[in-house]
Design an enzyme around this catalytic site. Structure first.
Site, PDB file in Angstrom:
ATOM      1  N   LEU A 217       0.894  -9.181 -11.560  1.00 35.15           N
ATOM      2  CA  LEU A 217       0.248  -7.922 -11.915  1.00 35.15           C
ATOM      3  C   LEU A 217      -0.598  -8.206 -13.151  1.00 35.15           C
ATOM      4  CD1 LEU A 217       3.128  -5.290 -11.521  1.00 35.15           C
ATOM      5  CD2 LEU A 217       1.229  -5.717  -9.945  1.00 35.15           C
ATOM      6  N   ASP A 218      -1.821  -7.678 -13.178  1.00 34.28           N
ATOM      7  CA  ASP A 218      -2.671  -7.954 -14.337  1.00 34.28           C
ATOM      8  C   ASP A 218      -2.084  -7.289 -15.579  1.00 34.28           C
ATOM      9  OD1 ASP A 218      -3.801  -5.205 -14.579  1.00 34.28           O
ATOM     10  OD2 ASP A 218      -4.700  -5.709 -12.647  1.00 34.28           O
ATOM     11  N   VAL A 219      -2.615  -7.663 -16.707  1.00 33.55           N
ATOM     12  CA  VAL A 219      -2.036  -7.267 -17.986  1.00 33.55           C
ATOM     13  C   VAL A 219      -2.019  -5.753 -18.173  1.00 33.55           C
ATOM     14  CG1 VAL A 219      -4.239  -7.432 -19.211  1.00 33.55           C
ATOM     15  CG2 VAL A 219      -2.105  -7.777 -20.476  1.00 33.55           C
TER      16      VAL A 219
END
Length: 355
Positions: A217-219
């Site tokens: 999952l992106d930041v």
């Protein structure tokens, strides 16, 4: 031959075996015919014949039972195949010192040890970061035995005794990345420091597992992320062939109209591949949430896929949260930065039967 001689011969003739019942009856019939011939002076001596008699089924059954040899009772199969029982310590000593351990592919051994997923382990091998018995190995199919061979990954020795499998579900907070290689940003694995510190107390004698995330999952995205040390498990549920759908809740900054929903449902191109979502739905507005929310279900799982779908429709995402993978939903009472250990029913919901 005189009559007296024949009578004397018949009186001395007898059958030694009592079970030859058929011969006895034939013998009696022979004596009767001969006596009748001798008692009649005018009659000539007639050579008697052996007459076949028809006996009852009961007589035949008794005769067969007497003549057939006694069959020995076969030995029990359980008695032949059962192994002697030994103590647990004796079995462990035998398995560790004498039992032949089957070798496995290097990439599979690394994945089972929790180094990374199978695909990531193959990349490590191709990059020359894995050595076997002091030599660099660039072939993932190389057969190795972790109990006999010295395997190093990035200079770290692979333990001979593999740790138990660990399956965790984390509610990822914003601002954390799903990688352990970058030090300038916080990693989600740092949220498991307390878990690893108490490992020896909860699992005495077991080596510590090397945890990694299944997918990313992106930041800026929050929500459900799976953390494990089982490379086979990670490879299966993250691969597109698994067909596991992923559900997201996208909070939009600005109004959402029907044309936006149509544009999202038509899909967009991500990394050269056209991605079409499985479902797009505008959720009812809640009193405590002023911004509109979209429920988007995808199955490709490509990098930034949901964000690209919303962006292509001319909308801007305020926040994005993943709430489901396969049939497993993020528990509503699981707070940010908290995690739970997955049980067999929950793993089955992810399409994995624990072995």
């Amino acid at each position: 031959m005189t009559a007296t001689a024949i009578t004397t011969a018949l009186s001395t003739f007898h059958i030694s075996k009592p079970h030859s019942l058929t011969l006895t009856l034939t013998h009696l019939h022979f004596r009767t015919l001969l006596s009748h011939s001798l008692s009649s002076p005018s009659s000539h001596f007639i050579t008697p014949w052996i007459q076949q008699h028809t006996h009852s089924p009961r007589h035949l059954h008794v005769t067969t039972a007497i003549n057939s040899p006694t069959k020995k009772k076969p030995r029990s199969t359980k008695e032949l195949t059962s192994e002697p029982r030994y103590s647990k310590a004796a079995r462990r000593f035998y398995n560790e010192n004498f039992k032949e351990s089957s070798s496995q592919r290097l990439s599979k051994v690394l994945a089972a040890a929790g180094v990374a997923s199978r695909r990531s382990c193959e990349e490590l091998i191709f990059d020359g970061r894995v050595t076997v018995n002091g030599s660099v190995c660039n072939t993932p199919q190389t057969r190795v035995d972790p109990k006999k061979d010295m395997i190093y990954v990035n200079g770290n020795r692979l333990p001979k005794k593999l740790p138990p499998k660990v399956y965790l579900a984390l509610n990822k907070p914003k601002g954390y990345i799903c990688s352990a290689g970058e030090s300038e940003t916080k990693s989600v694995l740092s949220l498991f420091n307390d878990y690893m510190k108490s490992w020896d107390k909860r699992n005495p004698g077991q080596p510590k597992p090397r945890l990694f995330t299944v997918g990313r999952l992106d930041v800026a995205t929050t929500g459900l992320i799976i953390v494990t040390n089982d490379g086979e498990f990670a490879q299966k549920i993250s691969h597109p062939s698994s067909g596991l759908s992923k559900e997201y809740i996208a909070t939009i900054d600005g109004p959402v109209h029907k044309r936006h929903l149509i544009a999202i449902s038509e899909g967009t191109v991500v990394n050269g591949v056209r991605c079409i979502p499985d479902a797009v739905e505008l959720l009812p507005q809640q009193p405590d949430k002023t911004r509109p929310r979209l429920r988007i279900v995808v199955h490709e799982g490509r990098n930034h896929e949901v964000r690209e779908l919303v962006k292509s429709a001319g909308l801007q995402i305020y926040s994005l949260k993943r709430i489901r993978i396969g049939a497993f939903r993020l528990p509503p009472d699981l707070l940010l930065s908290k995690y739970i250990e997955l049980k067999p029913p929950q793993l089955k919901a992810l399409g994995w039967d624990e072995k």
